[in-house]
Design a protein around this motif. Structure first.
Motif, mmCIF file in Angstrom:
data_model
loop_
_atom_site.group_PDB
_atom_site.id
_atom_site.type_symbol
_atom_site.label_atom_id
_atom_site.label_comp_id
_atom_site.label_asym_id
_atom_site.label_seq_id
_atom_site.Cartn_x
_atom_site.Cartn_y
_atom_site.Cartn_z
ATOM 1 N N ARG A 106 5.683 -36.445 79.046
ATOM 2 C CA ARG A 106 6.886 -37.187 78.662
ATOM 3 C C ARG A 106 7.326 -36.809 77.247
ATOM 4 O O ARG A 106 8.521 -36.636 76.986
ATOM 5 C CB ARG A 106 6.650 -38.687 78.757
ATOM 6 C CG ARG A 106 6.519 -39.181 80.176
ATOM 7 C CD ARG A 106 6.323 -40.706 80.194
ATOM 8 N NE ARG A 106 5.931 -41.163 81.500
ATOM 9 C CZ ARG A 106 6.800 -41.473 82.464
ATOM 10 N NH1 ARG A 106 8.088 -41.366 82.248
ATOM 11 N NH2 ARG A 106 6.367 -41.876 83.637
ATOM 12 N N GLU A 107 6.382 -36.657 76.335
ATOM 13 C CA GLU A 107 6.723 -36.270 74.966
ATOM 14 C C GLU A 107 7.314 -34.866 74.918
ATOM 15 O O GLU A 107 8.276 -34.619 74.185
ATOM 16 C CB GLU A 107 5.491 -36.366 74.072
ATOM 17 C CG GLU A 107 5.034 -37.779 73.812
ATOM 18 C CD GLU A 107 3.782 -37.845 72.968
ATOM 19 O OE1 GLU A 107 3.382 -36.812 72.379
ATOM 20 O OE2 GLU A 107 3.191 -38.940 72.893
ATOM 21 N N VAL A 108 6.750 -33.953 75.680
ATOM 22 C CA VAL A 108 7.288 -32.583 75.734
ATOM 23 C C VAL A 108 8.692 -32.606 76.311
ATOM 24 O O VAL A 108 9.612 -31.966 75.775
ATOM 25 C CB VAL A 108 6.356 -31.657 76.552
ATOM 26 C CG1 VAL A 108 7.023 -30.326 76.821
ATOM 27 C CG2 VAL A 108 5.033 -31.457 75.832
ATOM 28 N N LEU A 109 8.888 -33.330 77.399
ATOM 29 C CA LEU A 109 10.209 -33.429 78.019
ATOM 30 C C LEU A 109 11.212 -34.012 77.034
ATOM 31 O O LEU A 109 12.332 -33.509 76.904
ATOM 32 C CB LEU A 109 10.135 -34.267 79.289
ATOM 33 C CG LEU A 109 11.411 -34.398 80.087
ATOM 34 C CD1 LEU A 109 11.925 -33.030 80.528
ATOM 35 C CD2 LEU A 109 11.182 -35.292 81.310
ATOM 36 N N HIS A 110 10.827 -35.064 76.338
ATOM 37 C CA HIS A 110 11.704 -35.679 75.355
ATOM 38 C C HIS A 110 12.058 -34.663 74.254
ATOM 39 O O HIS A 110 13.222 -34.566 73.828
ATOM 40 C CB HIS A 110 11.033 -36.918 74.755
ATOM 41 C CG HIS A 110 11.847 -37.569 73.689
ATOM 42 N ND1 HIS A 110 13.007 -38.272 73.953
ATOM 43 C CD2 HIS A 110 11.670 -37.614 72.346
ATOM 44 C CE1 HIS A 110 13.506 -38.707 72.818
ATOM 45 N NE2 HIS A 110 12.721 -38.329 71.822
ATOM 46 N N GLY A 111 11.065 -33.929 73.790
ATOM 47 C CA GLY A 111 11.317 -32.914 72.760
ATOM 48 C C GLY A 111 12.258 -31.825 73.227
ATOM 49 O O GLY A 111 13.144 -31.388 72.494
ATOM 50 N N LEU A 112 12.086 -31.380 74.473
ATOM 51 C CA LEU A 112 12.976 -30.360 75.005
ATOM 52 C C LEU A 112 14.405 -30.865 75.149
ATOM 53 O O LEU A 112 15.369 -30.149 74.852
ATOM 54 C CB LEU A 112 12.459 -29.875 76.369
ATOM 55 C CG LEU A 112 11.178 -29.055 76.314
ATOM 56 C CD1 LEU A 112 10.673 -28.803 77.735
ATOM 57 C CD2 LEU A 112 11.388 -27.752 75.595
ATOM 58 N N ARG A 113 14.542 -32.100 75.583
ATOM 59 C CA ARG A 113 15.890 -32.679 75.737
ATOM 60 C C ARG A 113 16.586 -32.828 74.389
ATOM 61 O O ARG A 113 17.811 -32.740 74.308
ATOM 62 C CB ARG A 113 15.795 -34.034 76.449
ATOM 63 C CG ARG A 113 15.528 -33.882 77.904
ATOM 64 C CD ARG A 113 15.510 -35.228 78.584
ATOM 65 N NE ARG A 113 15.322 -35.063 80.030
ATOM 66 C CZ ARG A 113 14.829 -35.978 80.815
ATOM 67 N NH1 ARG A 113 14.467 -37.155 80.334
ATOM 68 N NH2 ARG A 113 14.682 -35.751 82.102
ATOM 69 N N SER A 114 15.810 -33.062 73.326
ATOM 70 C CA SER A 114 16.427 -33.242 72.011
ATOM 71 C C SER A 114 16.860 -31.916 71.385
ATOM 72 O O SER A 114 17.558 -31.916 70.368
ATOM 73 C CB SER A 114 15.485 -34.000 71.088
ATOM 74 O OG SER A 114 14.347 -33.224 70.799
ATOM 75 N N LEU A 115 16.451 -30.808 71.967
ATOM 76 C CA LEU A 115 16.892 -29.505 71.445
ATOM 77 C C LEU A 115 18.322 -29.337 71.791
ATOM 78 O O LEU A 115 19.166 -28.795 71.492
ATOM 79 C CB LEU A 115 16.069 -28.364 72.057
ATOM 80 C CG LEU A 115 14.601 -28.305 71.660
ATOM 81 C CD1 LEU A 115 13.897 -27.204 72.445
ATOM 82 C CD2 LEU A 115 14.458 -28.024 70.176
#
Length: 55
Positions: A46-55
């Motif tokens: 979930r943290e990785v997904l959130h980080g990718l979406r914020s790019l």
């Protein structure tokens, strides 16, 4: 194995034969999946997904 077959767009049985031949010749290694205790926690995904979406 299913992921490899899908990526190559080959039937699963054909992929098994090819990977078996490559393994026999020492060109690839095939490892068993890790036990659940050694896999990444869902929170990390979930943290990785959130980080990718914020790019």
């Amino acid at each position: 194995m299913a992921d490899v077959a899908a990526h190559l767009r080959l039937p699963l049985n054909i992929t098994r034969v090819i990977l078996g031949d490559l393994r026999r010749d020492g060109l690839v290694t095939i490892d068993r999946p890790r036990p659940v205790a050694q896999t990444i926690d869902e929170r990390i995904y979930r943290e990785v997904l959130h980080g990718l979406r914020s790019l």
